[in-house]
Design an enzyme around this catalytic site. Sequence first.
Site, short mmCIF file in Angstrom:
data_model
loop_
_atom_site.label_atom_id
_atom_site.label_comp_id
_atom_site.label_asym_id
_atom_site.label_seq_id
_atom_site.Cartn_x
_atom_site.Cartn_y
_atom_site.Cartn_z
CB CYS A 101 14.04 27.73 -80.89
SG CYS A 101 12.44 27.57 -80.04
CB CYS A 111 8.98 27.09 -79.49
SG CYS A 111 9.71 27.63 -77.92
CE LYS A 176 13.60 24.82 -73.91
NZ LYS A 176 13.66 25.61 -75.16
NE ARG A 186 10.75 31.46 -71.11
CZ ARG A 186 9.86 30.64 -70.57
NH1 ARG A 186 8.99 31.11 -69.68
NH2 ARG A 186 9.83 29.37 -70.92
NE ARG A 198 8.29 29.68 -74.90
CZ ARG A 198 9.29 30.53 -74.79
NH1 ARG A 198 10.28 30.27 -73.97
NH2 ARG A 198 9.30 31.65 -75.49
CD GLU A 214 9.50 14.04 -75.56
OE1 GLU A 214 10.04 14.17 -76.69
OE2 GLU A 214 8.34 14.41 -75.34
CE LYS A 229 17.14 25.82 -71.70
NZ LYS A 229 16.89 26.61 -72.92
CB SER A 255 19.19 32.26 -67.62
OG SER A 255 17.82 31.88 -67.59
#
Length: 306
Positions: A101, A111, A176, A186, A198, A214, A229, A255
Amino acid sequence: MVRETSLSPKNLIYPLFIGPGKDKVQPVSSMPGVAQLSVDRAARECEEASALGIPAVILFGIPERKDGAGSEAYADDGVVQQAIRLMKEKTPEMLVITDVCLCEYTDHGHCGVIRNGDVDNDSTLELLAKEALSHARAGADIVGPSDMMDGRVGAIRKSLDENGFTHTAIMAYAAKYASGFYGPFREAAESTPQFGDRRSYQMDPANTDEALREVEMDIREGADIVMVKPAMAYLDVVYRVKQKFGYPVAAYNVSGEYSMIKAAGANGWIDEQRIMMEVLLSIRRAGADMILTYFAKDAARLLHGK
């Protein structure tokens, strides 16, 4: 004897953040136990993970300088490329996966390439293919495109095959979501967008049928593993993907999920170890074959009775 779902260190992938310098460990304040590591320290961490039976790491790079095209992402002497070489030398048995990425490498934090104030899908594909190829040349076993640009799996597969890396696998971040669970990452990857967000290229959390479309597109383009994700809030998506395609499925225990458990555990509100294992088991139960998790070493130790 009648347990239906198992969890083993072999199911875990350990994320590592690679930064510049030597013998450096820079703790991430919002992710207790996680740090940005210089190449040499990351290689040592890789050795520890291997000793615990963890079969794979995934690398995220934090370059010394950033620009609009994310040029450090595909530099031969980039921090990730250096780390791959050292890890394959020190722990050849470890599968090295790389995040493909541009967000960590661009000065705007998005990205892809910016055109007229938005990310331009098609002009980004060439740079992602260059990044994946540079990782393969350095010795990466698997590349993991996480950008969510349409067509990037096909572009990367074509580039790898044309350059003789037919055995380099692709783990596609196929579904995602545009999630609030990415906040601590981040900070760790220094990849917060400098404008906007995003949502134009990541998925709407309300959609599951779209996730299947997808995933199917990435499989058709040559993905070897497909990923969902985040994991915890999207276990239904993990289940549907596994049931529909029967493909190797990865799920990213991201995270924000990690940090919430760590914070609640530190405050004595929950039994951190018990919740950690329950969450990881739930991701396996939903159908994930492999789990990307910052808990990897802690969980492996528990599974080994240490």
